[in-house]
Write a protein that holds these residues in place. Structure first.
Motif, PDB file in Angstrom:
ATOM      1  N   SER A   1       3.565  -4.933  -8.376  1.00 56.65           N
ATOM      2  CA  SER A   1       4.486  -4.211  -9.223  1.00 56.65           C
ATOM      3  C   SER A   1       3.621  -2.938  -9.242  1.00 56.65           C
ATOM      4  CB  SER A   1       4.652  -4.932 -10.693  1.00 56.65           C
ATOM      5  OG  SER A   1       3.493  -4.946 -11.091  1.00 56.65           O
ATOM      6  N   SER A   2       2.474  -2.745  -9.482  1.00 56.38           N
ATOM      7  CA  SER A   2       1.591  -1.503  -9.575  1.00 56.38           C
ATOM      8  C   SER A   2       1.888  -0.929  -8.135  1.00 56.38           C
ATOM      9  CB  SER A   2       0.303  -1.748 -10.100  1.00 56.38           C
ATOM     10  OG  SER A   2       0.307  -2.139 -11.374  1.00 56.38           O
TER      11      SER A   2
ATOM     12  N   ASN B   1       4.829   0.794  -7.313  1.00 54.05           N
ATOM     13  CA  ASN B   1       5.412   1.984  -8.177  1.00 54.05           C
ATOM     14  C   ASN B   1       6.006   2.981  -7.512  1.00 54.05           C
ATOM     15  OD1 ASN B   1       5.363   3.118 -10.847  1.00 54.05           O
ATOM     16  ND2 ASN B   1       3.886   4.809  -9.879  1.00 54.05           N
TER      17      ASN B   1
ATOM     18  N   ALA C   1       0.257   2.816  -8.073  1.00 57.39           N
ATOM     19  CA  ALA C   1      -0.570   3.006  -9.260  1.00 57.39           C
ATOM     20  C   ALA C   1      -1.555   1.900  -9.472  1.00 57.39           C
ATOM     21  CB  ALA C   1       0.373   3.113 -10.531  1.00 57.39           C
ATOM     22  N   CYS C   2      -2.240   1.718  -8.309  1.00 61.99           N
ATOM     23  CA  CYS C   2      -3.205   0.622  -8.429  1.00 61.99           C
ATOM     24  C   CYS C   2      -4.748   1.407  -8.915  1.00 61.99           C
ATOM     25  CB  CYS C   2      -3.593   0.021  -6.993  1.00 61.99           C
ATOM     26  SG  CYS C   2      -2.474  -0.737  -6.123  1.00 61.99           S
TER      27      CYS C   2
END
Length: 988
Positions: A145-146, A149, A158-159
């Protein structure tokens, strides 16, 4: 096409560019997806390698710039085995035709084959066995999910930066307007290119994946590296990328793709090179360090492209198409290897079922193993020898079945085996640094491949440890060697792996790292037995590292069982009080009845070794009509498998005299085995023997056939049977028997015959225990045993034998006649106990003829002088097929005169001792303590002449000659005949 391997098998490595078609012809352009590597173009083709750096400054003479790590820069190769390379890369260049200069005034280049036709649809890279990627090296993994992003319609991961392990370098070619033309920018005459560098993230994997990597192209195209472990063969790691058709979607085609990995990401152990230093220039290891690359293009799609395990038909070609030379790894001699083992019996009781746990450990510490350090070597082979006395438990064979190799599914990519539940004997847990969770599974009994306990192929264990979440199922075969004398166990793990690319690999366990392997044996299955004492029990072993084949690292561990109240420190301190019973089913005197003997052994006591017991007087066996089991048949039985012996006994049923049953194993559910008792011939100085033959078939195991003989000595004076067994094995077929009971049921119809004397007796003797060393008879202990025995109804037996005495030869005074006495007994009467005959004074003892005397030692050894023979005797018994015959000796004694001994020989040897004396001038002979055995007829012939013991004191024909007879039965009844007439044959 395939490239040649460089240092760790990753440089100038394998190019396997075939698109596999299993029906119809292969696509014509299959070998042309990737540009070939040539000496003129080192940076082309498929390459994969590990390096100390990714770039190198060119010498000034060659012009300014940097050279990337490739087969052209071998000085950048990272060659340290078990090391963590600074850089790892994988690169491929798409095949394309050269661009030619257009004609003057033409603004477009000639139309080359479009790169779109070579756009890769799916690619798969298979790493060499032993090259490890550790996704657990980073502090965390980025959730998808990250990673996905979305900001303003664009994908912007957005890791956490710590999850970045690699960089994807892509060179793209953009197609200009016009479906068949490339825009040309003079003077390069090459298509416009776009180079981009994209971070690659360590992602949270999908269920079934050990790891997952991802990057985003042009903030719009997410690309995932789907990983797997080839656990169905050599356990190498691989990753697959499925790409969209970018040429169609965005008008862009990939020209060059280069994935550059920081091998020391996170804790410094993200990449680890194989822990071996085989020479790839040797034929056996030529391609061992190779990386294999396979691809299919949109121009020639293949629906059967191997995204999982490669089918056999899909093996890449092995013919080399490469440039450069193989480079050998170095530094194996400095690779650390510090394995250890731990063994816990799982119980504090001696000689009991042991739910043991065996654990092997190999330390993993990123602080000391990461970065520039070398990691621990992978384990190539492992041996663990269990403590002495901790052996296989026969109780565990109850209900046990074996799992076949086909059911185990080794080398088959499936998470589910078909092993029967009854073959499951324990559990296993494997912790490995690259895995997020341990592998867990079961331990099964494998089908035997041999009957030799030392081979390791009789007792096989099948180990399965898996995690569907990690996408791994490990299946290994372990061999357990059992010492045939002591039963001590040695487990060996040296499984042979097969490679889909290279066939058989060097023998050894999979080249994968682990921190611990823990095997726990199910307590309800009773497969192991705890040691017999409370002294320290040591397990030893050795492990071989892949880094130095042939070098063994010793390991050891110990434990001490507390034992509670029963806690002997030595074998000799163990108790030994075996229960013993012996009785006839029917206690009626002179009745045929089954006779049963039971010997027990409580838990924790010494082994049952030798049984030496004497039966009550008069308890005999009817041997008439029973053939012996031949020596050859007994030898054949001992050499036969248990199943073969059970199906076709070596001894004839005509020789059967009873059955044998034993209970073996510790715990409350010992294994029961049945056998047969046969009558056999002379053995170890005894005239007879009993052979107990027991097929040792337990669960899936056939250990052979146990043959234990008992020499049956017959006391010549009393005819009592003394049974002395061979040493009873405490280990057979490598299995520690832990005998709990032995039952012998002599139940042949009309075989065992009860006495005719109702006096209370015993069946008694000694039983030897294992003592200080069950393998050494000199160390055996001894325990006296006695079982009461008494029959009843003796007074109901009759007793009316008849005696006939005839005197022949000279009748005149001073002559020496012959005497013949015949005793005839009625069937069913009590047996004779005592016989006394007083001859008249006319026949007195001629002491001048008492010359040569046989000594008692000579009589025992059957070496009496011929001159000590004074007559002959014979006896006919319903218990024997043939008569007993033998000489009558004068034998030295404790009486005033020598004893008269009838030494009867035949199937057995019986001696009737007569005490001679004079009474009222006549010869008196008393046979006391005659054996309580049935005799149908007894004939005594005493010599005349110079070997006669009597002399006429007068002429025997002058008047009637009478004698006095006194007979007593075993039941106490008597027959008295005062002054019965002698038959003087010459006086008629």
């Amino acid at each position: 096409m395939r490239g040649k391997a460089s240092p760790v098998g990753l440089l100038t490595l394998a190019i396997a560019l075939c698109v596999f078609a299993f029906s119809g012809p292969a696509a014509a352009d299959t070998p042309d997806i990737i540009q070939p590597q040539t000496p003129e173009n080192f940076d082309s083709g498929f390459q994969s390698g590990t390096c100390t750096a990714d770039t190198k400054a060119e010498p000034a003479a060659e012009g300014p710039g940097l050279k990337r790590c490739s087969s052209e820069t071998p000085e950048l190769f990272f060659t340290t085995a078990a090391g963590h390379p600074q850089i790892g890369f994988t690169q491929y260049t798409i095949e394309h035709d050269p661009y030619t200069e257009p004609a003057p005034g033409v603004f477009f280049a000639p139309i080359p084959p479009t790169l779109a036709e070579h756009t890769i649809k799916t690619l798969r890279t298979d790493l060499p066995p032993g090259l490890t990627v550790n996704p657990e090296a980073t502090p965390s993994r980025c959730p998808e999910s990250s990673f996905m992003n979305v900001v303003a319609g664009k994908i912007k991961p957005a890791c956490d930066p710590s999850t970045i392990t690699s960089e994807q370098n892509i060179t793209l070619v953009k197609n200009q307007p016009g479906p068949e033309q490339w825009a040309v920018i003079p003077p390069t005459f090459a298509p416009p290119v776009i180079s981009t560098k994209i971070p690659v993230y360590n992602l949270v994997p999908k269920p079934g994946e050990p790891a997952r990597l991802g990057f985003v192209v042009n903030e719009a195209l997410p690309v995932f590296l789907e990983t797997e472990v080839n656990w169905e063969d050599d356990f190498h790691e691989s990753f697959t990328i499925k790409l969209p058709n970018t040429a169609e979607v965005s008008g862009v085609s990939t020209l060059v793709s280069r994935l550059v990995t920081n091998g020391r990401s996170g804790n410094g152990t993200y990449l680890t090179t194989p822990t071996t230093c085989f020479d790839p220039n040797e034929a056996a290891f030529e391609s061992l360090y190779s990386t294999w690359f396979r691809a299919e293009s949109y121009g020639a799609p293949n629906p059967t492209f191997p995204t999982g395990s490669t089918p056999v038909e899909g093996k890449p070609p092995k013919e080399p198409q490469e440039t450069g030379e193989y480079v050998k790894q170095t530094g194996c001699e400095t690779i650390p290897f510090d394995p250890s083992i731990a063994v816990s019996p799982g119980t504090n009781a001696i000689d009991s079922p042991a739910p043991a746990t065996v654990e092997a450990k190999l330390p993993f510490n990123p602080t000391t193993e990461g970065g520039a350090n070398q990691s621990q070597s992978n384990v190539r082979t492992a041996e663990v020898t269990m403590p002495a006395g901790m052996g296989l438990n026969p109780s565990g064979a109850n209900g046990l079945v074996a799992c076949t190799d086909a059911q185990f599914k080794k080398n088959v990519r499936t998470y589910t085996n078909e092993c029967p539940a009854a073959s499951d004997i324990g559990s296993v847990e494997v912790a490995s640094p690259p895995l997020h969770e341990p592998l867990e599974g079961d331990v099964y009994v494998g089908e035997p491949k041999s009957n030799n306990p030392q081979s390791g192929e009789l007792f096989r264990i099948l180990i399965e440890a898996k995690s569907e979440a990690e996408g791994i199922a490990t299946r290994l075969v372990g061999n357990v060697k059992a010492n045939p004398v002591t039963g001590q166990l040695t487990a060996v793990l040296d499984d042979q792996q097969e490679s889909q690319f290279f066939g058989a690999l060097p023998k050894g366990l999979p080249q994968v790292p682990f921190e611990s392997v823990k095997i726990h044996f199910d307590g309800s299955k009773d497969v192991l037995t705890s040691p017999p004492t409370c002294s320290p029990a040591e397990a030893t072993g050795q492990m071989e590292p892949w880094s130095q084949p042939g070098v063994q690292k010793p390991v050891s561990t110990s434990f001490t069982i507390s034992g509670g109240a029963n806690c002997p420190k030595t074998l000799a301190e163990r108790k030994f009080t075996p229960p013993y019973t012996a009785a006839s089913d029917n206690t009626q005197a002179k009745a045929y009845s089954p006779f049963r003997v039971h010997i027990g052994r409580p838990d924790g006591q010494q082994e049952l070794k030798v049984v030496n017991v004497t039966l009550p007087k008069g308890l005999t066996g009817k041997l008439a009509g029973i053939p012996y089991c031949a020596e050859g048949a007994l030898t054949a039985a001992a050499a036969a498998t248990g199943k073969a012996e059970a199906a076709s006994p070596s001894c004839s049923t005509d020789s059967r005299i009873g059955s044998v049953s034993v209970e073996a194993g510790t715990g409350g559910n010992p294994l029961s085995l049945g056998g047969t008792a046969y009558l056999a011939g002379p053995y170890k100085g005894a005239p007879l023997s009993m052979a107990a033959i027991t097929p040792a078939v337990a669960g899936p195991y056939d250990l052979g056939t146990v043959v234990v003989r008992a020499a049956l000595f017959v006391n010549p004076k009393t005819a009592q049977v003394n049974a002395v067994s061979d040493p009873i094995p405490d280990v057979f077929g490598g299995v520690k028997l832990d005998l709990r009971s032995i039952d012998v049921n002599v139940d042949r119809n009309q075989f065992m015959l009860n006495p005719t004397n109702c006096t209370a007796q015993t069946s008694s003797g000694v039983i030897n225990g294992g003592g200080a060393n069950p393998a050494d008879p000199a160390a055996f202990s001894s325990y006296p045993v006695s079982a009461p025995f008494q029959v009843s109804g003796c007074n109901k037996l009759g007793f009316k034998p008849k005696l006939h005495v005839r005197v022949s030869g000279p009748t005149k005074r001073a002559k020496n006649p012959r005497i013949r006495a015949i005793l005839v007994a009625r069937e069913g009467d009590a047996n004779l106990s005592r016989a006394a005959l007083n001859l008249p004074s006319s026949l007195f003892l001629d002491q001048s003829h008492i010359k040569t005397i046989c000594t008692r030692p000579q009589l025992a050894s059957q070496t009496c002088p011929k001159a000590s023979v004074y007559g002959q005797a014979e006896a006919k018994s319903p218990l024997l097929s043939d008569k007993l015959k033998g000489p009558v000796y004068l034998v030295s004694s404790d009486h005033k005169l020598p004893d008269l001994v009838a030494d009867l020989r035949g199937q057995v040897r019986v001696q009737a001792y007569g005490v001679i004396s004079t009474k009222h001038g006549g010869l008196k002979t008393v046979f006391n303590m005659l054996p309580d055995v049935p005799v149908k007829k007894f004939i005594l012939n005493m010599n005349g002449g110079r070997k006669s013991l009597v002399i006429n004191s007068r002429n025997l024909c002058e008047k009637k000659q009478t004698a006095v007879l006194n007979l007593k039965g075993q039941n106490g009844k008597r027959v008295k005949r005062n002054k019965f007439r002698l038959n003087i044959s010459a006086c008629k």
